[in-house]
Motif scaffolding. Structure first.
Motif, PDB file in Angstrom:
ATOM      1  N   GLN A 126       0.860  -1.180   0.000  1.00 17.58           N
ATOM      2  CA  GLN A 126       0.000   0.000   0.000  1.00 17.58           C
ATOM      3  C   GLN A 126       0.902   1.237   0.000  1.00 17.58           C
ATOM      4  OE1 GLN A 126      -3.367  -0.431  -0.186  1.00 17.58           O
ATOM      5  NE2 GLN A 126      -2.861  -2.633  -0.271  1.00 17.58           N
ATOM      6  N   ALA A 127       0.600   2.180  -0.905  1.00 17.82           N
ATOM      7  CA  ALA A 127       1.472   3.345  -1.084  1.00 17.82           C
ATOM      8  C   ALA A 127       0.996   4.528  -0.244  1.00 17.82           C
ATOM      9  CB  ALA A 127       1.523   3.745  -2.555  1.00 17.82           C
ATOM     10  N   VAL A 128       1.936   5.202   0.394  1.00 19.56           N
ATOM     11  CA  VAL A 128       1.684   6.464   1.104  1.00 19.56           C
ATOM     12  C   VAL A 128       2.702   7.474   0.567  1.00 19.56           C
ATOM     13  CG1 VAL A 128       1.676   7.658   3.311  1.00 19.56           C
ATOM     14  CG2 VAL A 128       0.828   5.301   3.164  1.00 19.56           C
ATOM     15  N   THR A 129       2.188   8.562  -0.039  1.00 20.82           N
ATOM     16  CA  THR A 129       3.062   9.548  -0.680  1.00 20.82           C
ATOM     17  C   THR A 129       3.362  10.696   0.275  1.00 20.82           C
ATOM     18  OG1 THR A 129       2.186   9.007  -2.855  1.00 20.82           O
ATOM     19  CG2 THR A 129       3.303  11.132  -2.631  1.00 20.82           C
ATOM     20  N   VAL A 130       4.630  11.035   0.396  1.00 19.37           N
ATOM     21  CA  VAL A 130       5.077  12.185   1.177  1.00 19.37           C
ATOM     22  C   VAL A 130       5.457  13.274   0.185  1.00 19.37           C
ATOM     23  CG1 VAL A 130       6.764  13.061   2.830  1.00 19.37           C
ATOM     24  CG2 VAL A 130       5.903  10.712   3.037  1.00 19.37           C
ATOM     25  N   ASP A 131       4.694  14.380   0.185  1.00 24.27           N
ATOM     26  CA  ASP A 131       4.914  15.451  -0.788  1.00 24.27           C
ATOM     27  C   ASP A 131       6.220  16.189  -0.501  1.00 24.27           C
ATOM     28  OD1 ASP A 131       2.528  14.937  -2.094  1.00 24.27           O
ATOM     29  OD2 ASP A 131       1.387  16.208  -0.710  1.00 24.27           O
ATOM     30  N   PRO A 132       6.881  16.692  -1.571  1.00 24.03           N
ATOM     31  CA  PRO A 132       8.090  17.485  -1.352  1.00 24.03           C
ATOM     32  C   PRO A 132       7.737  18.852  -0.767  1.00 24.03           C
ATOM     33  CG  PRO A 132       7.467  17.525  -3.665  1.00 24.03           C
ATOM     34  CD  PRO A 132       6.546  16.549  -2.989  1.00 24.03           C
ATOM     35  N   THR A 133       8.694  19.437  -0.061  1.00 23.44           N
ATOM     36  CA  THR A 133       8.540  20.787   0.469  1.00 23.44           C
ATOM     37  C   THR A 133       9.596  21.664  -0.186  1.00 23.44           C
ATOM     38  OG1 THR A 133      10.027  20.394   2.337  1.00 23.44           O
ATOM     39  CG2 THR A 133       7.701  19.837   2.651  1.00 23.44           C
ATOM     40  N   CYS A 134       9.671  22.907   0.300  1.00 29.45           N
ATOM     41  CA  CYS A 134      10.642  23.831  -0.284  1.00 29.45           C
ATOM     42  C   CYS A 134      12.072  23.295  -0.154  1.00 29.45           C
ATOM     43  CB  CYS A 134      10.539  25.191   0.397  1.00 29.45           C
ATOM     44  SG  CYS A 134       8.976  26.051   0.105  1.00 29.45           S
ATOM     45  N   GLU A 135      12.391  22.643   0.988  1.00 25.46           N
ATOM     46  CA  GLU A 135      13.772  22.258   1.261  1.00 25.46           C
ATOM     47  C   GLU A 135      13.965  20.754   1.395  1.00 25.46           C
ATOM     48  OE1 GLU A 135      14.637  24.414   4.813  1.00 25.46           O
ATOM     49  OE2 GLU A 135      14.953  26.327   3.777  1.00 25.46           O
ATOM     50  N   ALA A 136      12.904  19.960   1.265  1.00 32.54           N
ATOM     51  CA  ALA A 136      13.023  18.508   1.425  1.00 32.54           C
ATOM     52  C   ALA A 136      12.420  17.809   0.213  1.00 32.54           C
ATOM     53  CB  ALA A 136      12.319  18.042   2.714  1.00 32.54           C
ATOM     54  N   ASP A 137      13.079  16.668  -0.198  1.00 34.39           N
ATOM     55  CA  ASP A 137      12.565  15.882  -1.312  1.00 34.39           C
ATOM     56  C   ASP A 137      11.292  15.151  -0.908  1.00 34.39           C
ATOM     57  OD1 ASP A 137      14.726  16.718  -2.736  1.00 34.39           O
ATOM     58  OD2 ASP A 137      15.902  14.888  -2.389  1.00 34.39           O
ATOM     59  N   GLY A 138      10.481  14.792  -1.879  1.00 37.54           N
ATOM     60  CA  GLY A 138       9.314  13.960  -1.644  1.00 37.54           C
ATOM     61  C   GLY A 138       9.631  12.517  -1.998  1.00 37.54           C
ATOM     62  N   TYR A 139       8.777  11.583  -1.575  1.00 40.58           N
ATOM     63  CA  TYR A 139       8.975  10.166  -1.863  1.00 40.58           C
ATOM     64  C   TYR A 139       7.678   9.434  -1.557  1.00 40.58           C
ATOM     65  CZ  TYR A 139       9.718  10.315   3.211  1.00 40.58           C
ATOM     66  OH  TYR A 139       9.570  10.538   4.549  1.00 40.58           O
ATOM     67  N   THR A 140       7.653   8.106  -1.909  1.00 40.36           N
ATOM     68  CA  THR A 140       6.499   7.251  -1.636  1.00 40.36           C
ATOM     69  C   THR A 140       6.964   6.036  -0.847  1.00 40.36           C
ATOM     70  OG1 THR A 140       5.393   7.946  -3.673  1.00 40.36           O
ATOM     71  CG2 THR A 140       4.611   5.919  -2.647  1.00 40.36           C
ATOM     72  N   ILE A 141       6.296   5.734   0.297  1.00 37.63           N
ATOM     73  CA  ILE A 141       6.591   4.561   1.125  1.00 37.63           C
ATOM     74  C   ILE A 141       5.581   3.470   0.772  1.00 37.63           C
ATOM     75  CG2 ILE A 141       6.736   3.644   3.464  1.00 37.63           C
ATOM     76  CD1 ILE A 141       7.434   6.431   4.426  1.00 37.63           C
ATOM     77  N   PHE A 142       6.064   2.268   0.402  1.00 37.80           N
ATOM     78  CA  PHE A 142       5.227   1.130   0.082  1.00 37.80           C
ATOM     79  C   PHE A 142       5.322   0.126   1.235  1.00 37.80           C
ATOM     80  CE2 PHE A 142       6.319   3.074  -3.907  1.00 37.80           C
ATOM     81  CZ  PHE A 142       5.129   3.016  -4.628  1.00 37.80           C
ATOM     82  N   THR A 143       4.184  -0.232   1.895  1.00 37.13           N
ATOM     83  CA  THR A 143       4.148  -1.124   3.061  1.00 37.13           C
ATOM     84  C   THR A 143       3.184  -2.267   2.775  1.00 37.13           C
ATOM     85  OG1 THR A 143       4.569   0.741   4.525  1.00 37.13           O
ATOM     86  CG2 THR A 143       3.749  -1.288   5.530  1.00 37.13           C
ATOM     87  N   CYS A 144       3.632  -3.538   2.999  1.00 37.88           N
ATOM     88  CA  CYS A 144       2.770  -4.705   2.786  1.00 37.88           C
ATOM     89  C   CYS A 144       1.712  -4.756   3.880  1.00 37.88           C
ATOM     90  CB  CYS A 144       3.608  -5.986   2.775  1.00 37.88           C
ATOM     91  SG  CYS A 144       2.609  -7.483   2.539  1.00 37.88           S
ATOM     92  N   SER A 145       0.438  -4.920   3.449  1.00 38.72           N
ATOM     93  CA  SER A 145      -0.663  -4.940   4.422  1.00 38.72           C
ATOM     94  C   SER A 145      -0.701  -6.226   5.237  1.00 38.72           C
ATOM     95  CB  SER A 145      -2.000  -4.765   3.682  1.00 38.72           C
ATOM     96  OG  SER A 145      -2.215  -5.846   2.784  1.00 38.72           O
ATOM     97  N   ARG A 146       0.059  -7.263   4.754  1.00 35.81           N
ATOM     98  CA  ARG A 146      -0.004  -8.543   5.475  1.00 35.81           C
ATOM     99  C   ARG A 146       1.187  -8.755   6.398  1.00 35.81           C
ATOM    100  NH1 ARG A 146      -2.326 -10.257   0.393  1.00 35.81           N
ATOM    101  NH2 ARG A 146      -0.236 -10.548  -0.463  1.00 35.81           N
ATOM    102  N   CYS A 147       2.406  -8.498   5.910  1.00 36.35           N
ATOM    103  CA  CYS A 147       3.597  -8.808   6.717  1.00 36.35           C
ATOM    104  C   CYS A 147       4.366  -7.562   7.147  1.00 36.35           C
ATOM    105  CB  CYS A 147       4.524  -9.746   5.960  1.00 36.35           C
ATOM    106  SG  CYS A 147       5.316  -8.964   4.519  1.00 36.35           S
ATOM    107  N   LYS A 148       3.891  -6.362   6.703  1.00 37.04           N
ATOM    108  CA  LYS A 148       4.465  -5.060   7.097  1.00 37.04           C
ATOM    109  C   LYS A 148       5.860  -4.825   6.508  1.00 37.04           C
ATOM    110  CE  LYS A 148       0.741  -4.609   9.360  1.00 37.04           C
ATOM    111  NZ  LYS A 148      -0.369  -3.880   8.685  1.00 37.04           N
ATOM    112  N   ASP A 149       6.297  -5.624   5.546  1.00 38.69           N
ATOM    113  CA  ASP A 149       7.544  -5.323   4.844  1.00 38.69           C
ATOM    114  C   ASP A 149       7.373  -3.995   4.102  1.00 38.69           C
ATOM    115  OD1 ASP A 149      10.223  -6.208   3.696  1.00 38.69           O
ATOM    116  OD2 ASP A 149       9.053  -5.850   1.871  1.00 38.69           O
TER     117      ASP A 149
END
Length: 592
Positions: free
Chosen positions: A393-416
């Motif tokens: 499951q994807a959770v997107t972290v938006d970029p800010t003025c001074e920090a990069d953005g990225y997307t965290i992918f977490t398994c809903s079953r085993c939390k990898d």
């Protein structure tokens, strides 16, 4: 009676008003007749009458309100710039006046059955359908407005002449009276063929195979001709077929001629319809015979010879014990020549089953449902369940003025989890830059949630504004020496007309006397490379002339365009070494 008095009063007022001259402005009071005497009438309001306005007055004696024909005056006031469709608003009566109307040019053909014309003032395009003119069989109609051809040719609009009829002769064709178009060649002419009026004489008649002879002569012109008459060919009659039998002849369908002895008759001889019977070898329990023939239509047959049965040729077979899934048997006999057998099957034993529990698959390991195995053989109902794989499951972290953005992918079953899809930081979006009083400038970031304040050194430019006078200023923050602060014009916009802009952030500033234009990103100036179009509010130059100031003090009046409440300048940076331009706002009454 009262209506009659009002009508008479109105007639007198109209005659009186017609004798009054037009006034330059409307008086607060005028004298008009009322009930047989002159009475004072007081001005109430302005009323629009087309290109002029008049006053509504109220009688101080009877209170009756009226609008006299005179005095009247032209509309005046208003700050709008008249266009083809809009005018100024009269400051007194609120009427629209001074509309320029369209100044239409000549009509020109659009080539599709319409014509167009342009307004010389506002470049509005007027379109209308082509009309007038008459199409013929060879030309289209010509529009009376634009002179262009339009529509389709009229195939029925001919320029007809009417040649007379001519009778045919023995050797020359003729025709009836007809129509002929001199433009396109259309005609209704139908030719009447030349033809002799013959008398026929037959010398020898033709037969089925031989030609005949005859002669013809025209009684009008004496023309004579010998004729060869073609052979007649056969006059055929059809005869049905008759099939032959075993003892009588027959024939196929045939033809004969009624005039001669021609025939296609062909005889079919009598014969048996033989059916061949193959030989059959005798078996252990059945008889056989040699090959022989019989007729399908009669009882004819060749000699039939019967062969006696052979009896079995026996072979012995050992017994076989049954298994879980296969049928067994006791010892038995078979015949080597036939399918005779004494075999008796023994039923399968079936499996000796053992039960095994199920195991669910995971994200990284296989599983299986509950299954069975046999203790005597390799039978099994085992069915593997594939690895599930991760359900990220994807959770997107938006970029800010001074920090990069990225997307965290977490398994809903085993939390990898893992991180991907990086996006670059946005950088600060600065607002207007303000001077700090120390040769530097600062601006706050406009992005929501960012409290950063940027600071850069001012880059100042010096222009010679008059003999012995100069202006030194920063085009980014507007700080000026020996002049008032240059304030940013928020409504300014710019775009590249040729070349390119390294940034779209135009900064235009003015203090009412000077106007500076430059382009900046994050407080740093950028250099355009070509022609730039700049749009500013029209009120900026109201009553003023725009003059460009070169660094050496040369001053040149700057042309501009006016469009929908804005003024548009064309700035040429192609040969400029400076990233900034300076202008003076000179009142129109002042000499340059």
């Amino acid at each position: 009676m009262k209506k009659t008095r009002v009508a008479i009063l109105f007639l007198l007022l109209t005659l009186f008003a017609a004798c009054l001259p037009a006034a330059a402005e409307l008086p607060a009071q005028i004298t008009l007749p009322c009930e047989g005497e002159d009475r004072v009438h007081t001005f109430i309001e302005y009323v629009n009458f087309g290109k002029k306005h008049r006053g509504r007055y109220q009688c101080t004696h009877c209170g009756y309100k009226l609008i006299p024909y005179s005095p009247y005056e032209d509309h005046s006031g208003g700050t709008e710039t008249p266009t083809c469709t809009t005018g100024k608003t009269c400051a007194l009566c609120g009427a629209k006046y001074g509309i320029l109307d369209h100044a239409w040019g000549e009509w020109s053909s659009a080539g599709n059955g319409t014509h167009i014309r342009n307004c010389k003032n506002c470049y509005k395009v007027d379109t209308a359908s082509c009309t007038g003119g008459t199409a013929t069989c060879t030309t289209k109609a010509v529009c009376e407005a634009c002179g262009g051809e339009y529509g389709e040719k009229d195939p029925n609009n001919h320029a007809l002449v009417h040649p007379d009829a001519k009778a045919p002769t023995c050797t020359e064709p003729g025709w009836d009276a007809y129509d002929l178009c001199v433009r396109c060649g259309y005609t209704t002419r139908k030719e009447l063929p030349a033809q002799h009026d013959f008398v026929y004489h037959q010398a020898k008649s033709p037969t089925c195979k031989e030609i005949g002879f005859a002669s013809v002569a025209c009684w009008r012109c004496g023309y004579f001709k010998n004729l060869v008459l073609p052979a007649l060919n056969h006059d055929l009659k059809q005869h049905a077929a008759k099939a032959p039998t075993c003892t009588e002849k027959g024939w196929d369908a045939y033809e004969t001629c009624s005039r001669c002895d021609y025939t296609t008759y062909a005889e079919l001889p009598a014969q048996h319809d033989l059916r061949h019977h193959a030989a059959k070898a005798p078996t252990c329990t059945g008889i056989g015979w040699d090959a022989y023939d019989t007729c399908s239509r009669c009882d004819y047959t060749t000699t039939y010879v019967e062969l006696p049965a052979l009896n079995h040729a026996l072979e012995q077979h050992a017994a076989k014990a049954p298994t879980c899934t296969e049928i067994g048997w006791d010892a038995y006999e078979t015949c080597s020549r036939w399918d005779y057998t004494t075999r008796k099957e023994l039923p399968a034993l079936n499996h000796a089953l053992e039960q095994h529990a199920a195991k669910a698959p995971t994200c990284t390991e296989i599983g299986w449902d509950a299954y069975e195995t046999c203790s005597r053989c390799d039978y099994t109902t085992y069915a593997e369940l594939p690895i599930l794989g991760h359900d990220y499951q994807a959770v997107t972290v938006d970029p800010t003025c001074e920090a990069d953005g990225y997307t965290i992918f977490t398994c809903s079953r085993c939390k990898d989890s893992y991180t991907a899809d990086p996006t670059d930081q946005l950088g600060h979006q600065f607002g207007a830059w303000s001077p700090n009083g120390t040769g530097s400038q600062s601006a706050d970031c406009l992005r929501q949630g960012c409290a950063h304040t940027g600071s850069t050194d001012c880059r100042k430019f010096t222009f010679r504004t008059a003999e012995g006078e100069t202006l030194t200023f920063c085009p980014v923050c507007g700080q000026a020496e020996n002049a008032a602060q240059l304030e940013k014009i928020e409504a300014a916009t710019a775009w590249a007309n040729s070349g390119s802009l390294s940034a779209e952030d135009v900064t235009a500033r003015t203090n009412g006397e000077y106007l500076s234009v430059a382009f900046e990103t994050a407080g740093s100036l950028t250099q355009p490379t070509g022609r730039v179009r700049l749009a500013l509010p029209a009120g900026l130059l109201e009553g003023k002339t725009l003059v460009r100031i070169a660094p050496d003090g040369t001053q040149t009046e700057m042309p501009f365009e006016t469009e929908r409440g804005t003024i548009i300048l064309t700035l040429d940076f192609a040969n400029s070494e400076l990233p900034v331009m300076l202008f003076r706002l000179v009142p129109q009454t002042a000499a340059l």
